[in-house]
Design an enzyme around this catalytic site. Structure first.
Site, PDB file in Angstrom:
ATOM      1  N   GLU A 171      -4.296  -9.477   2.442  1.00  0.00           N
ATOM      2  CA  GLU A 171      -5.066  -9.317   3.685  1.00  0.00           C
ATOM      3  C   GLU A 171      -6.249 -10.261   3.793  1.00  0.00           C
ATOM      4  O   GLU A 171      -6.568 -10.763   4.867  1.00  0.00           O
ATOM      5  CB  GLU A 171      -5.568  -7.872   3.810  1.00  0.00           C
ATOM      6  CG  GLU A 171      -4.535  -6.876   4.298  1.00  0.00           C
ATOM      7  CD  GLU A 171      -3.621  -6.343   3.214  1.00  0.00           C
ATOM      8  OE1 GLU A 171      -3.599  -6.909   2.099  1.00  0.00           O
ATOM      9  OE2 GLU A 171      -2.923  -5.352   3.465  1.00  0.00           O
ATOM     10  N   GLU A 179       0.830  -1.217   0.000  1.00  0.00           N
ATOM     11  CA  GLU A 179       0.000   0.000   0.000  1.00  0.00           C
ATOM     12  C   GLU A 179       0.863   1.266   0.000  1.00  0.00           C
ATOM     13  O   GLU A 179       0.497   2.279  -0.584  1.00  0.00           O
ATOM     14  CB  GLU A 179      -0.950  -0.002   1.205  1.00  0.00           C
ATOM     15  CG  GLU A 179      -2.060  -1.035   1.049  1.00  0.00           C
ATOM     16  CD  GLU A 179      -2.978  -1.097   2.257  1.00  0.00           C
ATOM     17  OE1 GLU A 179      -2.486  -1.475   3.332  1.00  0.00           O
ATOM     18  OE2 GLU A 179      -4.167  -0.767   2.115  1.00  0.00           O
TER      19      GLU A 179
END
Ligand code: NAI
Length: 721
Positions: free
Chosen positions: A141, A119
């Site tokens: 995730e 990210e």
């Protein structure tokens, strides 16, 4: 302060290199301290904007950035979740400032960047990945019951469009090698060396002085369209249905939350999208499923894959030349994974033709990899060239490791070991891939029982991640260490269990199938039984699994087990499943998929068609009175209680082995975090689990009897492990 974790190095060429390097940890993670430094760095970047023409963001560690602090996330509660959400918003704000700096920012991704680590990179204008060994990129995730909450969903949707972002990146959490990441579109370039990576970064900065994110450029449209554009709108209703279809009713909240974040976020401005993402993420963080999955699929798995059960004091030793005895389904698969890991393989069967057929299996898998561009022709030739088919035991000379995979017959297994034991190296490890036979007994057939060990693989070997290492009474610690080294070298996960009939996995999976088959015998519609399993989160229904494993085999194993136990003066309790299995095999001649006839019907290619109607006609009763939750919990509890017995009997050695072995080896629902985590987190804790088991026992029989060890722990308010 600024350069504590992020070193600031402004070159004469006016390119600023920011190197993330947390002095307190071996990797960079999203700690509070890092967030503070990042914010301070951004203050300085904005203040000194005129002093540089572009920024290269890289890392001083082997990995680029390791992402969020999973320990913190695992222990989150509804009380601490707001604090975590605040942390996510801090990162989001910092990343937003980075991408709107007004100067080109390039991520020089020098190693693995997963989750929060990727990210960071997504907030730069251009991503160049170094093709470093073992380097992986992506947003995994969802595999921990979470979603990327630091802008990951929002940015991938804006980068790739809703469909591609969900399918290829966030929805399934793929971990990608750099070449794959380039193909999917989450990185822009791949570099072979560090030097090339930095050269490319500087060149890109020079060519793009006005760089901005695509979504900050006027007139930007989400690739493929927003949810209200006709092409997307037409397909949108099917998205959640497809996700639910894939989940088969399993109670996993993350995939649906990812989809909702993607779709809702695509309809609003980026700041609102970020807020939506944080909200969904915080919900997942304080839920039980992410706690379970982080615990087992990150921490337990990490412990195991770092060789947590490896006895100390023995240098790492991986085999160079392995003798595989038996080139059938398992032997062929084992040969393949070994050759891919760089080992020389002698693949032996009774005839050269049979051995060649085993090698052809590797060729088939390699053809597929070649077609997909996953390997080069040179690599293909190199891997295949390592497999040497043979029918001559003399070819065993020089092998330092043996994996036997002939028929499941103790006499035959002892015979083949006897034929080669004196031919292989004097200290070669002797491994057997038996799925049920006690290792201690098999080891009586060799001269060196201390070097004899069980290496229980799962089918198909190239896909299944687990190897159950079985320790016989005489197996030495050094043999365990070598078996673990071997398993890790072929990129599988080793669990270590002590010898017993059916070890851990084969024994406990039997409980799952027995319970399901018993339900059919008690009058439940077989479709309900299958649904109960898949909606509990099992990847396949127990009846389909019984067909796959084959009931003839199950019957044979059960009969010999019963005979042996009774001969030893031990207890044996018949399950209600057995008369039905016997009828399926002997009366209806429907033993399983291999014969094209089992609980299900199959076409000529072995494709499953539907449940056999005869089953419903003969067994289903409307008045069975068994609640759906009881069906599910009978399966889950039967496996759980037998796992506790495995600990009591010394078969299982560690909680991580039980949790990971149950998810990877027997398909125990992943959302539970594995069988021990399931028991620990059952509503009301251990005491709640014990009370429910008592209820099941009263209603359905003594197989739900709670082991004393569990009752004692529950009474003391403890947990397992
Ligand atoms: P298979 O029937 O496909 O292969 C057995 C092979 O052994 C055949 O190619 C046969 O020609 C060969 N063989 C027989 N006698 C031999 C000898 N004297 N020397 C060399 N080769 C000989 O069986 P499969 O399924 O590969 O199973 C092999 C072993 O793996 C069994 O012990 C089984 O219990 C175990 N296993 C099987 C699993 C499965 O899902 N099929 C899973 C885990 C373990």
């Amino acid at each position: 302060m600024t350069d504590n974790m992020i070193a600031w190095d402004l070159g004469a060429d006016r390119v600023l290199v920011l190197t993330m390097d947390d002095p307190n940890q071996s990797t960079n993670t999203m700690t509070e301290a890092f967030a503070r430094d990042l914010t301070a760095t951004l203050d300085r970047l904005e203040a000194e904007r005129d002093s540089f023409d572009g920024v290269i963001l890289t890392s001083g560690k082997d990995t680029f950035f390791a992402g969020g602090d999973l320990n913190l996330l695992m222990n989150a509660t509804p009380e601490t979740a707001p604090q975590i959400a605040l942390g996510l918003d801090t990162y989001k704000a910092a990343f937003r400032r980075l991408e709107t700096l007004g100067k080109p920012v390039v991520a020089a991704i020098n190693g693995t960047a997963l989750g929060g680590g990727f990210e960071v990179a997504l907030a730069t204008h251009h991503r160049i990945a170094l093709d470093a060994k073992g380097s992986l990129l992506g947003l995994p995730e969802v595999t921990f019951g979470l979603l990327p909450g630091a802008g990951g969903v929002t940015r991938t949707v804006r980068l790739l469009g809703i469909t591609s972002a969900v399918l290829n990146v966030v929805g399934q959490g793929q971990r990608m090698k750099p070449a794959k990441a380039l193909q999917v579109g989450i990185v822009h370039e791949v570099a072979a060396t560090r030097e090339e990576m930095f050269d490319k970064a500087r060149a890109w900065i020079a060519a793009n002085p006005e760089a901005a994110q695509p979504w900050d450029v006027k007139g930007y449209k989400i690739p493929g369209g927003t949810p209200s554009s006709p092409a997307v709108a037409a397909n949108l209703p099917a998205f959640p249905a497809n996700v639910r279809k894939q989940l088969k009713g399993s109670p996993m909240p993350a995939p649906i939350a990812v989809l909702a974040t993607a779709v809702e976020g695509a309809q609003v401005d980026i700041d609102t999208a970020f807020a939506i993402e944080t909200r969904y993420c915080a919900n997942l963080i304080c839920g039980q499923v992410s706690t379970n999955m982080i615990k087992s699929l990150f921490f337990d798995l990490g412990t195991i894959n770092k060789g947590g059960s490896r006895p100390e004091g023995f240098p790492v030793r991986t085999p160079e030349k392995v003798l595989v005895l038996g080139a059938g389904m398992m032997g062929a698969g084992i040969a393949y994974v070994q050759a891919r890991a760089g080992m020389q393989v002698v693949l032996e069967d009774v005839t050269v033709e049979a051995a060649e057929r085993g090698k052809a299996y590797s060729a088939k898998l390699l053809d597929k990899a070649l077609r997909k561009g996953a390997i080069t022709q040179d690599k293909y030739d190199e891997i295949l060239g390592r497999i040497h088919p043979s029918a001559d035991p003399a070819d065993a000379a020089g092998c330092d490791f043996v994996v036997e995979a002939v028929f499941e017959d103790p006499g035959l297994k002892k015979k083949v070991f006897g034929e080669i034991e004196h031919l292989v190296n004097a200290d070669a490890l002797l491994g057997s891939n038996t799925s049920t036979l006690p290792i201690t007994d098999l080891s009586t057939g060799v001269q060196r029982p201390k070097d004899f060990i069980g290496l229980h693989f799962f089918s198909p070997v190239d896909k299944m991640p687990l190897v159950e290492i079985v320790v016989g009474e005489q197996t030495s610690d050094e043999a365990i260490a070598r078996a673990i080294d071997y398993t890790l070298a072929i990129k599988k996960t080793p669990i270590v269990v002590n010898d017993s009939r059916g070890f851990f996995t084969s024994r406990v999976i039997g409980q799952f199938m027995d319970e399901a088959i018993a339900l059919v015998a008690e009058g439940v519609h077989p479709a309900s039984v299958e649904q109960a399993a898949t909606q509990a989160g099992y990847p396949v229904g127990a009846l389909a699994l019984a067909d796959e494993i084959n009931m003839k085999l199950a019957q044979k194993i059960r009969r010999s087990l019963k005979e042996n136990l009774l001969a030893e003066g031990k207890n044996w309790v018949d399950s209600k499943a057995y008369p039905l299995v016997d009828a399926m095999v002997d009366d209806f001649e429907r033993p399983g998929r291999l014969e094209g006839r089992g609980f299900y019907e199959y076409d000529a290619d072995g494709k499953k068609l539907g449940l056999w109607p005869g089953l419903v006609e003969k067994y289903t009763r409307d008045d069975h009175g068994i609640a759906f939750i009881d069906m599910q919990e009978r399966m889950l509890f039967a496996e759980s209680l037998d796992t506790v017995r495995c600990f009591d009997e010394g078969v299982l050695r560690t909680v991580p082995d039980a949790n990971i072995g149950s998810i990877f080896g027997i398909g125990f629902p992943a959302w539970t975090g594995g069988v021990i985590q399931y028991i620990n987190q059952y509503a009301g804790g251990l005491a709640g689990f014990v009370a429910r088991a008592d209820e099941l026992r009263a209603a359905y029989g003594d197989r739900f009897e709670v082991p004393e060890s569990l009752r004692v722990k529950a009474a003391a308010g403890e947990t397992l492990g």
